[in-house]
Motif scaffolding. Structure first.
Motif, PDB file in Angstrom:
ATOM      1  N   VAL A  56      23.343  96.320  36.876  1.00 28.92           N
ATOM      2  CA  VAL A  56      21.797  95.852  36.480  1.00 28.92           C
ATOM      3  C   VAL A  56      21.252  95.314  37.844  1.00 28.92           C
ATOM      4  CG1 VAL A  56      20.556  93.971  35.368  1.00 28.92           C
ATOM      5  CG2 VAL A  56      22.275  95.245  34.158  1.00 28.92           C
ATOM      6  N   GLY A  57      21.886  94.527  38.713  1.00 31.28           N
ATOM      7  CA  GLY A  57      21.699  93.973  39.931  1.00 31.28           C
ATOM      8  C   GLY A  57      21.139  95.331  40.876  1.00 31.28           C
ATOM      9  N   VAL A  58      21.867  96.332  40.809  1.00 29.05           N
ATOM     10  CA  VAL A  58      21.346  97.202  41.921  1.00 29.05           C
ATOM     11  C   VAL A  58      20.225  98.051  41.479  1.00 29.05           C
ATOM     12  CG1 VAL A  58      22.169  99.626  42.348  1.00 29.05           C
ATOM     13  CG2 VAL A  58      23.472  97.888  42.433  1.00 29.05           C
ATOM     14  N   LEU A  59      19.997  98.263  39.958  1.00 33.50           N
ATOM     15  CA  LEU A  59      18.680  98.690  39.305  1.00 33.50           C
ATOM     16  C   LEU A  59      17.696  97.914  39.782  1.00 33.50           C
ATOM     17  CD1 LEU A  59      19.946 100.265  35.837  1.00 33.50           C
ATOM     18  CD2 LEU A  59      19.100 101.212  37.857  1.00 33.50           C
ATOM     19  N   VAL A  60      17.835  96.470  39.664  1.00 32.89           N
ATOM     20  CA  VAL A  60      16.651  95.477  40.036  1.00 32.89           C
ATOM     21  C   VAL A  60      16.551  95.794  41.750  1.00 32.89           C
ATOM     22  CG1 VAL A  60      16.081  93.097  40.461  1.00 32.89           C
ATOM     23  CG2 VAL A  60      17.116  93.876  38.283  1.00 32.89           C
ATOM     24  N   LEU A  61      17.674  95.715  42.363  1.00 27.28           N
ATOM     25  CA  LEU A  61      17.225  95.778  43.841  1.00 27.28           C
ATOM     26  C   LEU A  61      16.602  97.212  44.267  1.00 27.28           C
ATOM     27  CD1 LEU A  61      17.450  95.161  46.808  1.00 27.28           C
ATOM     28  CD2 LEU A  61      19.785  96.264  46.670  1.00 27.28           C
ATOM     29  N   LEU A  62      16.732  98.416  43.537  1.00 31.35           N
ATOM     30  CA  LEU A  62      16.148  99.711  43.595  1.00 31.35           C
ATOM     31  C   LEU A  62      14.604  99.552  43.257  1.00 31.35           C
ATOM     32  CD1 LEU A  62      18.910 102.019  42.453  1.00 31.35           C
ATOM     33  CD2 LEU A  62      18.289 101.870  44.789  1.00 31.35           C
ATOM     34  N   SER A  63      14.431  98.967  42.372  1.00 32.61           N
ATOM     35  CA  SER A  63      13.013  98.709  41.586  1.00 32.61           C
ATOM     36  C   SER A  63      12.202  98.176  42.553  1.00 32.61           C
ATOM     37  CB  SER A  63      13.130  98.202  40.242  1.00 32.61           C
ATOM     38  OG  SER A  63      13.817  99.040  39.542  1.00 32.61           O
ATOM     39  N   LEU A  64      12.753  96.713  43.148  1.00 33.23           N
ATOM     40  CA  LEU A  64      12.004  96.282  44.042  1.00 33.23           C
ATOM     41  C   LEU A  64      11.646  96.942  45.333  1.00 33.23           C
ATOM     42  CD1 LEU A  64      13.750  92.689  43.571  1.00 33.23           C
ATOM     43  CD2 LEU A  64      11.660  93.420  42.461  1.00 33.23           C
ATOM     44  N   VAL A  65      12.647  97.984  45.735  1.00 37.81           N
ATOM     45  CA  VAL A  65      12.279  98.572  47.036  1.00 37.81           C
ATOM     46  C   VAL A  65      11.414  99.595  46.781  1.00 37.81           C
ATOM     47  CG1 VAL A  65      13.631 100.546  48.231  1.00 37.81           C
ATOM     48  CG2 VAL A  65      14.749  98.423  47.990  1.00 37.81           C
TER      49      VAL A  65
ATOM     50  N   PHE B 164      17.892  86.000  27.830  1.00 39.81           N
ATOM     51  CA  PHE B 164      18.485  87.110  28.822  1.00 39.81           C
ATOM     52  C   PHE B 164      18.769  86.248  30.009  1.00 39.81           C
ATOM     53  CE2 PHE B 164      15.671  90.112  26.134  1.00 39.81           C
ATOM     54  CZ  PHE B 164      16.776  90.630  25.947  1.00 39.81           C
ATOM     55  N   GLY B 165      19.530  86.717  30.642  1.00 37.35           N
ATOM     56  CA  GLY B 165      19.903  86.245  32.110  1.00 37.35           C
ATOM     57  C   GLY B 165      18.711  86.667  32.970  1.00 37.35           C
ATOM     58  N   PHE B 166      18.832  86.271  34.485  1.00 36.35           N
ATOM     59  CA  PHE B 166      17.679  86.311  35.146  1.00 36.35           C
ATOM     60  C   PHE B 166      17.610  87.897  35.719  1.00 36.35           C
ATOM     61  CE2 PHE B 166      15.935  86.726  39.610  1.00 36.35           C
ATOM     62  CZ  PHE B 166      14.814  86.643  39.388  1.00 36.35           C
ATOM     63  N   LEU B 167      18.895  88.397  35.900  1.00 35.05           N
ATOM     64  CA  LEU B 167      18.752  89.958  36.358  1.00 35.05           C
ATOM     65  C   LEU B 167      18.623  90.806  35.195  1.00 35.05           C
ATOM     66  CD1 LEU B 167      22.142  90.323  38.776  1.00 35.05           C
ATOM     67  CD2 LEU B 167      19.573  90.234  39.327  1.00 35.05           C
ATOM     68  N   ASP B 168      18.769  90.492  33.998  1.00 34.29           N
ATOM     69  CA  ASP B 168      18.385  91.418  32.945  1.00 34.29           C
ATOM     70  C   ASP B 168      17.032  91.291  32.645  1.00 34.29           C
ATOM     71  OD1 ASP B 168      21.058  91.759  32.670  1.00 34.29           O
ATOM     72  OD2 ASP B 168      21.461  90.842  30.717  1.00 34.29           O
ATOM     73  N   TYR B 169      16.369  90.076  32.751  1.00 34.06           N
ATOM     74  CA  TYR B 169      14.994  89.894  32.494  1.00 34.06           C
ATOM     75  C   TYR B 169      14.175  90.822  33.902  1.00 34.06           C
ATOM     76  CZ  TYR B 169      10.421  87.843  31.413  1.00 34.06           C
ATOM     77  OH  TYR B 169       9.015  87.778  31.272  1.00 34.06           O
ATOM     78  N   ALA B 170      14.691  90.449  34.943  1.00 33.30           N
ATOM     79  CA  ALA B 170      14.057  91.064  35.948  1.00 33.30           C
ATOM     80  C   ALA B 170      14.189  92.603  35.956  1.00 33.30           C
ATOM     81  CB  ALA B 170      14.752  90.799  37.332  1.00 33.30           C
ATOM     82  N   PHE B 171      15.396  93.232  35.167  1.00 37.32           N
ATOM     83  CA  PHE B 171      15.265  94.786  35.063  1.00 37.32           C
ATOM     84  C   PHE B 171      14.185  94.994  34.076  1.00 37.32           C
ATOM     85  CE2 PHE B 171      16.421  97.658  31.646  1.00 37.32           C
ATOM     86  CZ  PHE B 171      16.505  98.792  32.565  1.00 37.32           C
ATOM     87  N   TYR B 172      14.075  94.303  32.976  1.00 38.05           N
ATOM     88  CA  TYR B 172      13.113  94.722  31.976  1.00 38.05           C
ATOM     89  C   TYR B 172      11.591  94.688  32.605  1.00 38.05           C
ATOM     90  CZ  TYR B 172       9.981  93.952  28.158  1.00 38.05           C
ATOM     91  OH  TYR B 172       8.840  93.718  27.339  1.00 38.05           O
ATOM     92  N   ILE B 173      11.267  93.770  33.364  1.00 39.98           N
ATOM     93  CA  ILE B 173       9.997  93.629  34.125  1.00 39.98           C
ATOM     94  C   ILE B 173       9.818  94.719  35.011  1.00 39.98           C
ATOM     95  CG2 ILE B 173       8.108  92.337  35.255  1.00 39.98           C
ATOM     96  CD1 ILE B 173       8.803  91.517  32.118  1.00 39.98           C
ATOM     97  N   SER B 174      10.847  95.087  35.907  1.00 38.91           N
ATOM     98  CA  SER B 174      10.489  95.881  37.113  1.00 38.91           C
ATOM     99  C   SER B 174      11.297  96.997  37.233  1.00 38.91           C
ATOM    100  CB  SER B 174      11.098  94.903  38.425  1.00 38.91           C
ATOM    101  OG  SER B 174      12.311  94.947  38.289  1.00 38.91           O
ATOM    102  N   PHE B 175      11.561  97.679  36.032  1.00 35.63           N
ATOM    103  CA  PHE B 175      12.547  98.846  36.136  1.00 35.63           C
ATOM    104  C   PHE B 175      11.556  99.901  36.675  1.00 35.63           C
ATOM    105  CE2 PHE B 175      14.350 102.644  33.705  1.00 35.63           C
ATOM    106  CZ  PHE B 175      15.370 102.855  34.474  1.00 35.63           C
ATOM    107  N   PHE B 176      11.952 100.665  37.954  1.00 34.38           N
ATOM    108  CA  PHE B 176      11.007 101.434  38.518  1.00 34.38           C
ATOM    109  C   PHE B 176      10.307 102.591  37.986  1.00 34.38           C
ATOM    110  CE2 PHE B 176      14.654 103.788  39.838  1.00 34.38           C
ATOM    111  CZ  PHE B 176      14.463 105.220  39.817  1.00 34.38           C
ATOM    112  N   PRO B 177      11.027 103.388  36.902  1.00 37.33           N
ATOM    113  CA  PRO B 177      10.248 104.373  36.483  1.00 37.33           C
ATOM    114  C   PRO B 177       9.014 104.102  35.526  1.00 37.33           C
ATOM    115  CG  PRO B 177      12.402 104.671  36.297  1.00 37.33           C
ATOM    116  CD  PRO B 177      12.354 103.176  36.687  1.00 37.33           C
TER     117      PRO B 177
END
Length: 457
Positions: free
Chosen positions: A32-41, A142-155
């Protein structure tokens, strides 16, 4: 970074996929952390100066959710939703508001210069969906990373689909590459990516050449012929469909590559036999959002006919305003609200509607109202409408080839999702898609890349 660009296809996507595969294989807890990082990039690539807005938005809304769990006060959620809407209004509607106020006598405000952050409407609505469901007791913590994924998932962060937390969050605990159908899902994801690219490059973008010059001429005050008006109007009808549904196909395909199934957003909308049916097929995730979080909240069909009609009208007017900070967008939404209201009255009266006639009336209504959506001003819309209804020279040189091709695909063919899931896992099919992908790459290299239409919303 456009999906239909070399930096995305040859740099970001392969790097992201390999990194995600390695993490999912050897450090699944990092996934999940990697998906969030990729989405922010991915998001920051557009303009790194806008990245803090997304990060701060995620952090503050997550903190509100945490505070609500400790002290469940409805006012806290309501306040957070209001703040989200204020931020959206500042970035998206400040110029529109100032221009509207300047129409009043004695007011001459300076026009603000504010850049519209990409995807702000979409990630704001994701916040609102989660916070509303949290307040209603439907959403979990949800934890912070899970929530960040939900909002920012890059596709889906830039132009949807609008994804409810309940549609994706349960997938984060899976090991997608250990599934027995993992290879099949990756293959179908790649096919969706190729189909979406093909829709955009081979159908949507060529139609822009049918549309843009005519609307530009109308904006410049030039005379528009009947042939040109119908060419531009029909061209935009299919351009916006192939542009946006192509983006959605790419988003769904990319998500599959990373082990996430996103909801579908289109279901052959131009085959709809009523306006209600059209909105069940067009931008389906937005339609559900408008229905569940606006229409139902305004009373829906639970408090009599007058409330239902008013709720429909207000919901669609706000939906039009969401699409763009302009009166033509509001008029487009109002027209659909009125059309949906007429449909309610027709059904209440028990009047018959033959299927073919229902389709023809629906298609014609949708085509004509797209003029309001595309026109930058009412003057442009009036110029196009006059020509459409014959108050202009007939003209000649109607460009029809791309329109006929687009109409055939949109009317006859299945959705891309249904199509790729019907295909058998044959090597010949994989080779055919690889060849199409290569042709797409040559097309991208030769022609100017158009941004996706919905990026402006």
């Amino acid at each position: 970074m456009l999906f239909n660009s070399f930096p995305f296809l040859f740099a970001f996507l392969p790097t992201a996929f390999v990194l995600h595969w390695l993490v999912e294989r050897f450090r699944p807890s990092w996934r999940v952390g990697v998906l969030v990082l990729l989405s922010l990039v991915f998001y920051g690539y557009w303009d790194w100066r806008l990245l803090p807005l997304l990060v701060i938005s995620i952090g503050l809304n997550w903190l509100v959710a945490e505070l609500f769990h400790k002290s469940p006060r409805g006012a806290l959620i309501a306040g957070a939703i209001v703040v989200n809407l204020i931020v959206l209004a500042i970035f998206k509607y400040a110029v529109f508001t100032v221009e509207a106020l300047n129409l009043l006598p004695g007011i001459d405000l300076a026009r603000p210069s504010i850049a519209l952050p990409l995807g702000i409407s979409f990630f704001t609505f994701h916040h609102i969906m989660y916070l509303t469901d949290l307040k209603a007791g439907r959403a979990p913590r949800f934890g912070f990373l899970d929530y960040a994924f939900y909002i920012s998932f890059f596709p889906q962060v830039l132009a949807g689909p609008l994804v409810r937390w309940s549609e994706v969050m349960h997938q984060l605990g899976e090991r997608p590459y250990l599934r027995p159908d993992a290879a099949e899902r990756i293959g179908r994801g790649l096919m969706l990516l190729v189909i979406g690219l093909s829709k955009k490059v081979f159908v949507g973008d060529p139609l822009a050449d049918y549309v843009n010059p005519v609307f530009a001429a109308a904006a410049a005050g030039k005379a528009i012929t009947v042939a040109e008006a119908w060419q531009a109007t029909l061209g935009f009808t299919f351009q916006i469909y192939f542009d946006f549904s192509g983006y959605t196909d790419m988003a769904l395909g990319l998500a599959l590559l990373f082990g996430i199934v996103l909801p579908q957003n289109f279901d052959t909308p131009y085959r709809a036999t009523s306006l209600q049916d059209f909105w069940r097929r067009w931008h389906m995730t937005l339609s559900r959002f408008l229905r569940d979080y606006l229409y139902v909240a305004m009373g829906g069909n639970r408090h009599g006919l007058s409330v239902q009609l008013l709720a429909l009208f207000a919901t669609m007017a706000l939906g039009g305003l969401w699409h763009g900070a302009g009166w033509t967008f509001v008029a487009w939404g109002v027209a659909h609200g009125i059309g949906l209201g007429i449909g309610v009255l027709w059904r209440r009266a028990g009047l018959p509607m033959p299927v073919l006639l229902g389709w023809a009336l629906t298609f014609l209504f949708v085509v004509l109202t797209w003029v309001l959506f595309r026109a930058e001003t009412f003057d442009v819309a009036v110029t196009i409408f006059k020509a459409l209804f014959g108050f202009a020279e007939m003209g000649g040189g109607f460009k029809w080839r791309s329109i006929v091709l687009a109409a055939a695909i949109a009317m006859i063919g299945p959705t891309a999702w249904a199509f790729v899931h019907r295909l058998p896992p044959w090597r010949s099919i994989a080779i055919a898609f690889a060849v199409v992908f290569v042709i797409v790459l040559f097309k991208i290299g030769d022609d100017a890349n158009y941004e996706f239409i919905y990026f402006q919303f």
